[in-house]
Motif scaffolding. Structure first.
Motif, PDB file in Angstrom:
ATOM      1  N   HIS A 210       0.819  -1.213   0.000  1.00 45.66           N
ATOM      2  CA  HIS A 210       0.000   0.000   0.000  1.00 45.66           C
ATOM      3  C   HIS A 210       0.853   1.264   0.000  1.00 45.66           C
ATOM      4  N   ALA A 211       2.179   1.113   0.016  1.00 45.37           N
ATOM      5  CA  ALA A 211       3.069   2.285   0.042  1.00 45.37           C
ATOM      6  C   ALA A 211       3.028   2.999  -1.309  1.00 45.37           C
ATOM      7  N   PRO A 212       3.223   4.341  -1.316  1.00 43.88           N
ATOM      8  CA  PRO A 212       3.197   5.087  -2.580  1.00 43.88           C
ATOM      9  C   PRO A 212       4.187   4.502  -3.594  1.00 43.88           C
ATOM     10  N   GLY A 213       3.704   4.275  -4.809  1.00 47.26           N
ATOM     11  CA  GLY A 213       4.543   3.716  -5.867  1.00 47.26           C
ATOM     12  C   GLY A 213       4.579   2.205  -5.880  1.00 47.26           C
ATOM     13  N   MET A 214       4.152   1.575  -4.748  1.00 48.88           N
ATOM     14  CA  MET A 214       4.219   0.110  -4.639  1.00 48.88           C
ATOM     15  C   MET A 214       2.836  -0.538  -4.781  1.00 48.88           C
ATOM     16  N   GLU A 215       1.804   0.290  -5.028  1.00 50.90           N
ATOM     17  CA  GLU A 215       0.436  -0.250  -5.025  1.00 50.90           C
ATOM     18  C   GLU A 215       0.215  -1.355  -6.054  1.00 50.90           C
ATOM     19  N   HIS A 216       0.955  -1.312  -7.146  1.00 47.20           N
ATOM     20  CA  HIS A 216       0.739  -2.303  -8.218  1.00 47.20           C
ATOM     21  C   HIS A 216       1.722  -3.475  -8.140  1.00 47.20           C
ATOM     22  N   VAL A 217       2.487  -3.562  -7.029  1.00 44.52           N
ATOM     23  CA  VAL A 217       3.504  -4.610  -6.946  1.00 44.52           C
ATOM     24  C   VAL A 217       2.877  -6.000  -7.015  1.00 44.52           C
ATOM     25  N   ARG A 218       1.658  -6.140  -6.489  1.00 42.89           N
ATOM     26  CA  ARG A 218       0.983  -7.446  -6.519  1.00 42.89           C
ATOM     27  C   ARG A 218       0.511  -7.832  -7.927  1.00 42.89           C
ATOM     28  N   ASP A 219       0.516  -6.875  -8.864  1.00 50.88           N
ATOM     29  CA  ASP A 219       0.171  -7.208 -10.249  1.00 50.88           C
ATOM     30  C   ASP A 219       1.240  -8.093 -10.889  1.00 50.88           C
ATOM     31  N   VAL A 220       2.467  -7.986 -10.360  1.00 53.82           N
ATOM     32  CA  VAL A 220       3.565  -8.773 -10.953  1.00 53.82           C
ATOM     33  C   VAL A 220       4.189  -9.771  -9.969  1.00 53.82           C
ATOM     34  N   VAL A 221       4.158  -9.460  -8.686  1.00 53.84           N
ATOM     35  CA  VAL A 221       4.760 -10.344  -7.682  1.00 53.84           C
ATOM     36  C   VAL A 221       3.671 -11.238  -7.103  1.00 53.84           C
ATOM     37  N   ASN A 222       3.785 -12.540  -7.339  1.00 57.15           N
ATOM     38  CA  ASN A 222       2.741 -13.462  -6.869  1.00 57.15           C
ATOM     39  C   ASN A 222       3.200 -14.348  -5.716  1.00 57.15           C
ATOM     40  N   GLY A 223       4.368 -14.044  -5.140  1.00 56.10           N
ATOM     41  CA  GLY A 223       4.863 -14.806  -3.991  1.00 56.10           C
ATOM     42  C   GLY A 223       5.152 -13.877  -2.819  1.00 56.10           C
ATOM     43  N   PRO A 224       5.908 -14.338  -1.836  1.00 56.27           N
ATOM     44  CA  PRO A 224       6.185 -13.516  -0.653  1.00 56.27           C
ATOM     45  C   PRO A 224       6.965 -12.241  -0.994  1.00 56.27           C
ATOM     46  N   ILE A 225       6.715 -11.183  -0.191  1.00 56.27           N
ATOM     47  CA  ILE A 225       7.502  -9.944  -0.248  1.00 56.27           C
ATOM     48  C   ILE A 225       7.997  -9.681   1.175  1.00 56.27           C
ATOM     49  N   ILE A 226       9.307  -9.656   1.366  1.00 50.56           N
ATOM     50  CA  ILE A 226       9.832  -9.354   2.702  1.00 50.56           C
ATOM     51  C   ILE A 226      10.905  -8.272   2.591  1.00 50.56           C
ATOM     52  N   SER A 227      11.236  -7.659   3.708  1.00 53.99           N
ATOM     53  CA  SER A 227      12.243  -6.594   3.667  1.00 53.99           C
ATOM     54  C   SER A 227      13.608  -7.197   3.321  1.00 53.99           C
ATOM     55  N   THR A 228      14.424  -6.430   2.616  1.00 52.95           N
ATOM     56  CA  THR A 228      15.718  -6.956   2.147  1.00 52.95           C
ATOM     57  C   THR A 228      16.620  -7.398   3.309  1.00 52.95           C
ATOM     58  N   PRO A 229      16.798  -6.574   4.374  1.00 58.16           N
ATOM     59  CA  PRO A 229      17.626  -7.068   5.487  1.00 58.16           C
ATOM     60  C   PRO A 229      17.029  -8.300   6.164  1.00 58.16           C
ATOM     61  N   GLY A 230      15.695  -8.346   6.248  1.00 54.79           N
ATOM     62  CA  GLY A 230      15.049  -9.527   6.822  1.00 54.79           C
ATOM     63  C   GLY A 230      15.315 -10.767   5.989  1.00 54.79           C
ATOM     64  N   ALA A 231      15.410 -10.580   4.673  1.00 56.18           N
ATOM     65  CA  ALA A 231      15.706 -11.703   3.771  1.00 56.18           C
ATOM     66  C   ALA A 231      17.126 -12.214   3.987  1.00 56.18           C
ATOM     67  N   VAL A 232      18.073 -11.296   4.195  1.00 61.50           N
ATOM     68  CA  VAL A 232      19.463 -11.719   4.479  1.00 61.50           C
ATOM     69  C   VAL A 232      19.499 -12.520   5.780  1.00 61.50           C
ATOM     70  N   MET A 233      18.712 -12.096   6.777  1.00 59.76           N
ATOM     71  CA  MET A 233      18.658 -12.847   8.039  1.00 59.76           C
ATOM     72  C   MET A 233      18.089 -14.242   7.813  1.00 59.76           C
ATOM     73  N   GLU A 234      17.083 -14.374   6.948  1.00 53.06           N
ATOM     74  CA  GLU A 234      16.515 -15.700   6.648  1.00 53.06           C
ATOM     75  C   GLU A 234      17.586 -16.616   6.056  1.00 53.06           C
ATOM     76  N   SER A 235      18.393 -16.082   5.138  1.00 52.20           N
ATOM     77  CA  SER A 235      19.488 -16.877   4.550  1.00 52.20           C
ATOM     78  C   SER A 235      20.508 -17.258   5.615  1.00 52.20           C
ATOM     79  N   THR A 236      20.804 -16.318   6.501  1.00 54.93           N
ATOM     80  CA  THR A 236      21.783 -16.557   7.564  1.00 54.93           C
ATOM     81  C   THR A 236      21.326 -17.692   8.476  1.00 54.93           C
ATOM     82  N   LYS A 237      20.037 -17.675   8.841  1.00 54.25           N
ATOM     83  CA  LYS A 237      19.500 -18.724   9.725  1.00 54.25           C
ATOM     84  C   LYS A 237      19.465 -20.077   9.017  1.00 54.25           C
ATOM     85  N   LEU A 238      19.151 -20.052   7.716  1.00 53.26           N
ATOM     86  CA  LEU A 238      19.143 -21.294   6.931  1.00 53.26           C
ATOM     87  C   LEU A 238      20.540 -21.911   6.891  1.00 53.26           C
TER      88      LEU A 238
END
Length: 454
Positions: A216-244
Motif C-alpha cells: 500500500h506504500a506510494p509507488g508500490m500499489e501495483h507490486v501485486r500485479d507482478v509479484v505473486n509470492g512472498p515480499i519481505i524486507s531486504t535485510p530480513g531476507a538476508v537474516m533468513e538466509s543466515t539462519k538457513l
C-alpha cells in the motif's frame, strides 16, 4: 526463455532481478541477473521491475523472459520504519528492538517506561510504518504498556500495531484498539521471564505486517500485479538466509557493507564459558545496523573515524581530491584502494559494536569477570555479501582483519579459526525470500554461491 522463479530486490535506487531455474530438482540453477533504476518515486514500481527484466533478457541474449513465479524483497518506500516502546530498556525494550532489527526493520525510536509528550511528537514526525509495544514479564507489571497503548491508539495513525508484552494485557489491548484505525497484532511476549528472550514470534509478525504495508506504500500499489509470492524486507531476507545456513554449517556471521549502512547478522549460541558469566540474555539470531557506516552515502563518517591525515599517509594521495570525486562504484586503482580502506574500517567498527566484551568488576570479594553482549568466539564462518564484500579485490583479506583486531582479547570476536566465505553471486537476499517457499533449493544455491557445494 522461461525460468521457474524471478526474485526482485526493489532497493531505494536500483531494482535487481535474479532468475532461478530447476527449482524443484536436486540441482537448482542461478541463471542470471538484470537491473534497472527503481521507479517507486515515479509512482509505479512496475516500470523499474520491467526494466530489470528486460536487462536480464539482454544479459542472457534472449528476446524476453517468462517466469512461473516472482518473489520480492524491498527496501524501497523508506524501508520498514519502526518505533519500539517497552518497560525497562535493558529488558523488554532491548528484546523488542532485537526482534524488530532481526525482521529487517529500521528502528527510528526506542523508549522505556511511560511515553511523554515529546515522545508522541517524535512518533508523529517519524511517521513509522509499524509500532511495537512491549513491557512487563508475563504476570508482572501491566500498567505501562496499557498507558502507552492508550496514547498510541489516540493518535489514529492507521498503521499496524504489534503487542508483544505481558500476556495479562491481551484482552485490554483488543479493547483499546477496537475502534482505532490501526490493525492490532498480538504475539507472544518478547521477554516472558527474567533472563529469557522470545523474539522469533514477533519477528515473523513484523515480516507479515511489512508485506501488508509495502503493497500500500506510494509507488508500490501495483507490486501485486507482478509479484505473486512472498515480499519481505531486504535485510530480513538476508537474516533468513543466515539462519538457513546456520542449520547447515553451524555458528556464523554475515557482513553486508553497503553505500549507506553496514549490516551484521550473527547466529550463534556462544561458548559455555562466556554464557556462565553473561549478565543478560542475547538472542540466537542477532542483527545490528550501523546507519553511519556506508562506503558511499556515509563515506565522510568513515573518513572522520580513520582521520584524513592518516588516510592521506596510508594511500599516499590527495585525500580531498579523492573525497570530492568519490563514485558509487570505484573504477581506478586508487579509488578501489580507498573503498577497500573504508570497507575495512566499516567491518571492524560494525563487529566492535555488534560483539560483546568481558569486563572486570571489583568488590569486597576481589575481581570478578563478567560478560555483556553477543559472544562471537565460537563463530565458524565469516561470510561477506553486498557490493563491497563480494566485488572488491581484497575482500577476503579485509574480513581476515577481524580476528587480528582484538589484541587485548576482551572483545568477544571471532577467532583466526573462522573460515572466510564470499557470496560470489551476490544473491543472499534473494535466496532468503526464496527459502520461504523452497528452502532446499535456496540452501543448495547459497552453498554454490559460497563455493562450498558438495
Amino acid at each position: 526463455m522461461k525460468v521457474d522463479v524471478l526474485v526482485a530486490e526493489i532497493g531505494s535506487t536500483t531494482t535487481v532481478v535474479n532468475a532461478f531455474d530447476n527449482i524443484n530438482t536436486s540441482n537448482p540453477k542461478f541463471v542470471g541477473q538484470g537491473q534497472a533504476p527503481t521507479s517507486v518515486l515515479e509512482g509505479d514500481v512496475r516500470i523499474g521491475l520491467n526494466g530489470a527484466i528486460k536487462n536480464l533478457a539482454k544479459n542472457l541474449g534472449e528476446d524476453r523472459i517468462e517466469y512461473e513465479e516472482m518473489l520480492a524483497t524491498s527496501s524501497a518506500a523508506g524501508g520498514l520504519k519502526m518505533t519500539v516502546h517497552g518497560l525497562v530498556y535493558d529488558m523488554t525494550a532491548r528484546a523488542a528492538k532485537e526482534a524488530a532489527l532481526g525482521a529487517g526493520a529500521i528502528i527510528h525510536k526506542v523508549t522505556a517506561g511511560r511515553l511523554r509528550k515529546t515522545d508522541i511528537k517524535n512518533i508523529k514526525e517519524i511517521q513509522p510504518n509499524i509500532i511495537l509495544i512491549a513491557g512487563g514479564v508475563d504476570y508482572g507489571e501491566r500498567d505501562t504498556a496499557l498507558y502507552n497503548a492508550e496514547l498510541i491508539a489516540n493518535m489514529n495513525l492507521n498503521i499496524p500495531i504489534i503487542y508483544a508484552g505481558n500476556i495479562e494485557n491481551r484482552e485490554e489491548m483488543k479493547l483499546i484498539f477496537e475502534n482505532s484505525n490501526s490493525k492490532l497484532y498480538i504475539v507472544d511476549n518478547v521477554y516472558p521471564k527474567i533472563d529469557k528472550l522470545n523474539i522469533e514470534p514477533t519477528r515473523k509478525v513484523i515480516q507479515d505486517a511489512f508485506e501488508d504495508h509495502i503493497i500500500h506504500a506510494p509507488g508500490m500499489e501495483h507490486v501485486r500485479d507482478v509479484v505473486n509470492g512472498p515480499i519481505i524486507s531486504t535485510p530480513g531476507a538476508v537474516m533468513e538466509s543466515t539462519k538457513l545456513l546456520y542449520e547447515e554449517l553451524g555458528d556464523l556471521i554475515v557482513l553486508d557493507v553497503g553505500g549507506a549502512t553496514t549490516d551484521l547478522h550473527s547466529v550463534t549460541v556462544g561458548s559455555e564459558k562466556i554464557n556462565r558469566i553473561l549478565i543478560s540474555p542475547e538472542p540466537l539470531a542477532k542483527r545490528t545496523v550501523e546507519g553511519d557506516l556506508g562506503v558511499y552515502v556515509n563515506m565522510k563518517n568513515i573518513v572522520d573515524l580513520i582521520g584524513k591525515d592518516n588516510l592521506a599517509k596510508e594511500l599516499d594521495v590527495d585525500i580531498d581530491y579523492l573525497i570530492e570525486n568519490h563514485l558509487p562504484i570505484p573504477k581506478t586503482d586508487i579509488q578501489i584502494k580507498f573503498v577497500e580502506r573504508l570497507t575495512k574500517e566499516a567491518v571492524l567498527k560494525a563487529i566492535e559494536r555488534h560483539a560483546g566484551r568481558i569486563r572486570n568488576l571489583y568488590g569486597t570479594g576481589g575481581k570478578t569477570a563478567i560478560a555483556e553482549g553477543k559472544d562471537l568466539t565460537e563463530i565458524k564462518y565469516i561470510i561477506g555479501t553486498g557490493g563491497a564484500l563480494t566485488r572488491l579485490p581484497n575482500r577476503i583479506e579485509i574480513m581476515k582483519e577481524i580476528s587480528k583486531s582484538n589484541p587485548t582479547k576482551t572483545l568477544l570476536f571471532p577467532t583466526e579459526e573462522a573460515k572466510i566465505l564470499v557470496d560470489n553471486d551476490y544473491i543472499m537476499a534473494s535466496l532468503g525470500v526464496l527459502s520461504k517457499k523452497y528452502p532446499q533449493a535456496a540452501l543448495i544455491l547459497i552453498k554454490k554461491s559460497l563455493g562450498i557445494q558438495e
